[in-house]
Design a protein around this motif. Structure first.
Motif, PDB file in Angstrom:
ATOM      1  N   THR A 149       0.649  -0.998  -0.040  1.00 34.58           N
ATOM      2  CA  THR A 149       0.349  -0.582   0.459  1.00 34.58           C
ATOM      3  C   THR A 149       0.662   0.885  -0.013  1.00 34.58           C
ATOM      4  O   THR A 149       0.169   1.999   0.701  1.00 34.58           O
ATOM      5  CB  THR A 149      -1.118  -0.274   1.046  1.00 34.58           C
ATOM      6  OG1 THR A 149       0.436  -0.348   2.528  1.00 34.58           O
ATOM      7  CG2 THR A 149      -1.594  -1.045   1.480  1.00 34.58           C
ATOM      8  N   GLY A 150       2.308   1.228  -0.249  1.00 33.79           N
ATOM      9  CA  GLY A 150       2.633   2.615   0.273  1.00 33.79           C
ATOM     10  C   GLY A 150       2.980   2.896  -1.367  1.00 33.79           C
ATOM     11  O   GLY A 150       2.263   2.845  -1.979  1.00 33.79           O
ATOM     12  N   GLY A 151       5.016   3.019  -2.073  1.00 36.96           N
ATOM     13  CA  GLY A 151       4.795   3.386  -3.487  1.00 36.96           C
ATOM     14  C   GLY A 151       5.306   5.038  -3.657  1.00 36.96           C
ATOM     15  O   GLY A 151       4.769   5.846  -2.335  1.00 36.96           O
ATOM     16  N   PRO A 152       4.685   5.249  -4.571  1.00 41.42           N
ATOM     17  CA  PRO A 152       5.253   7.006  -4.580  1.00 41.42           C
ATOM     18  C   PRO A 152       3.782   7.825  -4.476  1.00 41.42           C
ATOM     19  O   PRO A 152       3.019   6.741  -3.983  1.00 41.42           O
ATOM     20  CB  PRO A 152       5.327   7.388  -6.667  1.00 41.42           C
ATOM     21  CG  PRO A 152       4.330   5.358  -6.993  1.00 41.42           C
ATOM     22  CD  PRO A 152       4.225   4.437  -6.118  1.00 41.42           C
ATOM     23  N   PRO A 153       3.854   8.667  -3.999  1.00 45.84           N
ATOM     24  CA  PRO A 153       3.271   9.795  -3.254  1.00 45.84           C
ATOM     25  C   PRO A 153       1.837   9.576  -3.971  1.00 45.84           C
ATOM     26  O   PRO A 153       0.772   9.763  -3.585  1.00 45.84           O
ATOM     27  CB  PRO A 153       4.143  10.819  -3.016  1.00 45.84           C
ATOM     28  CG  PRO A 153       5.149  10.648  -3.114  1.00 45.84           C
ATOM     29  CD  PRO A 153       5.473   9.561  -3.715  1.00 45.84           C
ATOM     30  N   GLU A 154       1.959   9.512  -5.500  1.00 47.16           N
ATOM     31  CA  GLU A 154       0.805   9.967  -6.059  1.00 47.16           C
ATOM     32  C   GLU A 154      -0.353   8.250  -5.511  1.00 47.16           C
ATOM     33  O   GLU A 154      -1.234   8.927  -5.916  1.00 47.16           O
ATOM     34  CB  GLU A 154       0.981   9.880  -7.861  1.00 47.16           C
ATOM     35  CG  GLU A 154       2.020  11.072  -8.332  1.00 47.16           C
ATOM     36  CD  GLU A 154       3.575  11.058  -8.135  1.00 47.16           C
ATOM     37  OE1 GLU A 154       3.775  10.138  -7.376  1.00 47.16           O
ATOM     38  OE2 GLU A 154       3.961  12.047  -8.994  1.00 47.16           O
ATOM     39  N   PHE A 155       0.562   7.386  -6.089  1.00 45.66           N
ATOM     40  CA  PHE A 155      -0.280   6.532  -5.799  1.00 45.66           C
ATOM     41  C   PHE A 155      -1.215   6.442  -4.327  1.00 45.66           C
ATOM     42  O   PHE A 155      -2.183   6.149  -4.413  1.00 45.66           O
ATOM     43  CB  PHE A 155       0.767   5.023  -5.700  1.00 45.66           C
ATOM     44  CG  PHE A 155      -0.090   4.027  -5.601  1.00 45.66           C
ATOM     45  CD1 PHE A 155      -1.130   3.133  -5.656  1.00 45.66           C
ATOM     46  CD2 PHE A 155      -0.356   2.840  -3.905  1.00 45.66           C
ATOM     47  CE1 PHE A 155      -1.976   2.453  -5.901  1.00 45.66           C
ATOM     48  CE2 PHE A 155      -0.474   2.085  -3.530  1.00 45.66           C
ATOM     49  CZ  PHE A 155      -1.373   1.418  -4.530  1.00 45.66           C
ATOM     50  N   GLN A 156      -0.201   6.922  -3.226  1.00 48.68           N
ATOM     51  CA  GLN A 156      -0.861   7.064  -1.858  1.00 48.68           C
ATOM     52  C   GLN A 156      -2.232   7.882  -1.825  1.00 48.68           C
ATOM     53  O   GLN A 156      -2.701   7.301  -1.052  1.00 48.68           O
ATOM     54  CB  GLN A 156       0.588   7.099  -0.736  1.00 48.68           C
ATOM     55  CG  GLN A 156       1.485   6.001  -0.887  1.00 48.68           C
ATOM     56  CD  GLN A 156       2.731   6.418   0.191  1.00 48.68           C
ATOM     57  OE1 GLN A 156       2.317   6.790   1.354  1.00 48.68           O
ATOM     58  NE2 GLN A 156       4.078   6.000   0.496  1.00 48.68           N
ATOM     59  N   ARG A 157      -2.343   8.935  -2.464  1.00 43.81           N
ATOM     60  CA  ARG A 157      -3.143   9.852  -2.403  1.00 43.81           C
ATOM     61  C   ARG A 157      -4.477   9.070  -3.265  1.00 43.81           C
ATOM     62  O   ARG A 157      -4.807   9.144  -2.551  1.00 43.81           O
ATOM     63  CB  ARG A 157      -2.397  11.419  -2.827  1.00 43.81           C
ATOM     64  CG  ARG A 157      -1.695  11.970  -2.549  1.00 43.81           C
ATOM     65  CD  ARG A 157      -1.323  13.687  -2.941  1.00 43.81           C
ATOM     66  NE  ARG A 157      -1.569  13.608  -4.507  1.00 43.81           N
ATOM     67  CZ  ARG A 157      -0.200  13.927  -5.041  1.00 43.81           C
ATOM     68  NH1 ARG A 157       0.264  13.810  -4.730  1.00 43.81           N
ATOM     69  NH2 ARG A 157      -0.460  13.805  -6.527  1.00 43.81           N
TER      70      ARG A 157
END
Ligand SMILES: N[C@@H](CCC(=O)N[C@@H](CS)C(=O)NCC(=O)O)C(=O)O
Ligand SMILES: N[C@@H](CCC(=O)N[C@@H](CS)C(=O)NCC(=O)O)C(=O)O
Ligand SMILES: N[C@@H](CCC(=O)N[C@@H](CS)C(=O)NCC(=O)O)C(=O)O
Lengths: 104, 104, 104
Positions: C40-48
């Motif tokens: 569920t981590g990853g780049p900020p775009e994904f997290q948003r």
């Protein structure tokens, strides 16, 4: 039928208010511990409040479902009373979990 | 009206029991892999079980909503049958996801 | 009674479709940013996008509960209209949050 539903509706509304209160605690905790969305990490104090609200949110639909199933098919009065006890238990869970993970 | 609701109510109850079963699996997994709350990380095995339950919980209100909408406005019988199939599909999803991320 | 419920049912259905749309966006984002479950981590775009959908899912049962409580006990028409406004607000929240955390 609608008369029976008044007690269940009142407990449902109280449940909604409780969930709103839990959400507000997460918002306050995000400010206090400077954990801006989309972050969900941060200090253990924040994580406990965050998880306490997440856990209560997860069980909220189940709570409502059981409340109304029991209220419609068994007894609206008994179901409303058990619902109140559940909501009180959840409040204690939230406060306990916020204070310490053992306090859940 | 209440008679029509019996089948839908039964499927709803089964859904609640399924969600309770998923939650128990997370509690067992927390013990087995020593992932104490508020942690949600840990070994991949735990994370898969944790996410499988979270994903099922996320869709549970949507499932209930569609079950009852279709049951009230279209056909209670057909809706109950589709609901049973959904719950069976979710069980397979949960077991598959717990075993491997590809098994979802 | 059932006639009153048609408007509320339509808003409920729209809410379900909106949640389905949010879930699809997370699935697309998982592909685009290569964030395979159970991550569920990853780049900020994904997290948003991930958090936007999680936040909307968390409030979905509360939305439905308030929609139907207000619809049954106060006014079905007014409740349906407020429900529509809420769903529109959520769409803007989702798009805003996906674009930037400040855009929520
Ligand atoms: N989502 C829950 C599902 C199981 C559950 O309800 N666990 C209880 C007893 S271990 C709990 O208090 N979990 C704390 C939490 O969800 O953060 C979890 O991750 O633990
Ligand atoms: N919360 C879900 C929303 C989208 C969804 O339901 N995805 C499906 C297909 S990629 C899934 O199995 N997600 C796994 C998960 O939620 O851990 C997610 O994070 O993926
Ligand atoms: N689960 C929410 C509960 C509180 C809430 O709804 N917060 C609003 C205002 S800070 C929000 O947009 N949260 C973003 C998010 O949930 O990722 C959270 O973690 O923040």
């Amino acid at each position: 039928m609608l008369e029976d539903a008044v007690g269940l509706g009142a407990v449902t509304l109280l449940g909604v208010l409780e969930q709103a209160y839990f959400s507000l605690q997460v918002i306050y905790a995000r400010r206090k511990f400077s954990v801006s969305p989309p972050d969900t990490g941060g200090p253990p104090e924040f994580q406990r409040i965050f998880r306490a609200q997440a856990n209560c949110s997860e069980y909220f639909p189940i709570f409502l479902t059981v409340l109304w199933l029991a209220g419609v098919f068994l007894s609206p009065g008994l179901s409303a009373v058990c619902g109140l006890l559940y909501l009180y238990g959840r409040l204690r869970y939230f406060w306990g979990y916020s204070a310490s993970a053992q306090g859940r």
